[in-house]
Design a protein around this motif. Structure first.
Motif, PDB file in Angstrom:
ATOM      1  N   UNK A  47      24.144  11.658 -64.903  1.00  0.00           N
ATOM      2  CA  UNK A  47      25.268  11.125 -65.848  1.00  0.00           C
ATOM      3  C   UNK A  47      25.155  11.339 -67.311  1.00  0.00           C
ATOM      4  N   UNK A  48      26.097  11.931 -67.977  1.00  0.00           N
ATOM      5  CA  UNK A  48      25.882  11.974 -69.298  1.00  0.00           C
ATOM      6  C   UNK A  48      26.866  10.887 -70.200  1.00  0.00           C
ATOM      7  N   UNK A  49      26.309  10.198 -70.831  1.00  0.00           N
ATOM      8  CA  UNK A  49      26.988   9.236 -71.828  1.00  0.00           C
ATOM      9  C   UNK A  49      27.417   9.957 -73.064  1.00  0.00           C
ATOM     10  N   UNK A  50      28.886  10.083 -73.630  1.00  0.00           N
ATOM     11  CA  UNK A  50      29.274  10.741 -74.626  1.00  0.00           C
ATOM     12  C   UNK A  50      29.915   9.920 -75.562  1.00  0.00           C
ATOM     13  N   UNK A  51      30.092  10.268 -76.671  1.00  0.00           N
ATOM     14  CA  UNK A  51      30.998   9.722 -77.816  1.00  0.00           C
ATOM     15  C   UNK A  51      32.209  10.842 -77.644  1.00  0.00           C
ATOM     16  N   UNK A  52      33.431  10.122 -77.471  1.00  0.00           N
ATOM     17  CA  UNK A  52      34.485  11.205 -77.151  1.00  0.00           C
ATOM     18  C   UNK A  52      35.775  10.805 -78.035  1.00  0.00           C
ATOM     19  N   UNK A  53      36.491  11.853 -78.273  1.00  0.00           N
ATOM     20  CA  UNK A  53      37.993  11.677 -79.282  1.00  0.00           C
ATOM     21  C   UNK A  53      38.664  12.661 -78.606  1.00  0.00           C
TER      22      UNK A  53
END
Length: 293
Positions: A262-268
């Motif tokens: 899994x990738x943990x990302x900062x998203x907008x």
């Protein structure tokens, strides 16, 4: 339809009493009754069946109550947001999925915020799917989410970390010292899973489906603490990211034979104009990815 009418109707439903709702809102009972009658006339439906004492909602009334919940919640968030903007003190609205939050919030609060005291955050926890929806609805500015495939094209993101999802058991479980496990071997295991608004729920079920196995789901929850409690007590087994699992004593975590990364990302949201505070976060995590400090 006016927002005040909806608020009066919602209060009446919440308290199951026009009198109690009026007291809670500091208005007269006739004001509540009038607002509800006006809604009924406007929509051409009966919202309540009046009784000698109290009332019961009709099917139409239940529909209005259920749908007004989300609308009034968004209105409240909008009012708060505009008030904050007027005061020039609007916090950055950050969403976090539970496991992503465990992995990133400590560093965010202990590392980034002390260096930028002007930055204030308002955080909200939900599953990845719900957070992405909130970004599109502009009720969140950014979110930390975990995902197992590329995000939809409506979003931009910066990867924060990559972590493997593992099968977790109590330390006394017979399989606790296995080097790896196949999904087929979990056919008889009682499982505790995140609810279906969480990406991991669907990923795990897809793994079982492709293996031709019907999982035995004991409980679904939105709470990481509940997942841990059921696993640690030996009541169920489940799936957690390695970046989270190691924090919980009394658990063993076993890799799947086919790794589940899994990738943990900062998203907008892609079309969103970035504020100064949003730029601060993107620059921080972009620098981390490039090896900067």
């Amino acid at each position: 339809m006016k927002l005040q009418q909806l608020r009066y109707f919602k209060a009446a439903c919440q308290y199951s009493s026009l009198t109690t709702a009026a007291k809670a809102l500091h208005v007269s009972q006739p004001s509540i009754s009038t607002a509800i009658h006006e809604l009924e006339r406007e929509f051409g439906v009966q919202l309540m069946e009046r009784r000698y004492q109290g009332f019961t909602l009709t099917a139409e009334g239940k529909t209005l109550w259920e749908m007004s919940e989300g609308l009034l919640r968004h209105v409240s968030q909008l009012e708060q947001r505009m008030t904050d903007l007027g005061k020039k003190q609007a916090p950055l609205r950050i969403g976090v999925s539970p496991m992503a939050g465990v992995a990133v919030l400590t560093e965010l609060y202990a590392g980034l915020l002390p260096r930028h005291p002007q930055l204030t955050l308002s955080t909200e926890e939900a599953g990845t799917n719900a957070l992405l929806g909130a970004l599109l609805e502009n009720t969140l500015d950014m979110a930390f989410v975990s995902h197992y495939s590329p995000l939809p094209p409506e979003f931009l993101s910066i990867p924060v970390m990559v972590t493997e999802t593992k099968w977790c058991t109590a330390s006394q479980h017979p399989a606790a010292r296995r080097a790896s496990v196949r999904i087929e071997e979990l056919a008889e295991e009682e499982l505790v899973l995140y609810q279906d608004s969480f990406t991991l729920h669907n990923i795990v079920l897809d793994r079982f489906r492709r293996a031709g196995v019907q999982p035995r789901i004991l409980h679904e929850t939105s709470q990481l603490s509940m997942i841990y409690a059921l696993i640690q007590a030996g009541i169920a087994t489940g799936f957690l990211m390695e970046s989270v699992a190691y924090l919980f004593p009394g658990l063993s975590w076993i890799p799947l034979d086919l790794p589940l990364s899994a990738t943990i990302s900062l998203v907008w949201e892609r079309q969103r104009s970035l504020s100064r505070d949003m730029c601060l976060l993107t620059e921080h995590y972009a620098a981390q990815q490039s090896g900067g400090k």
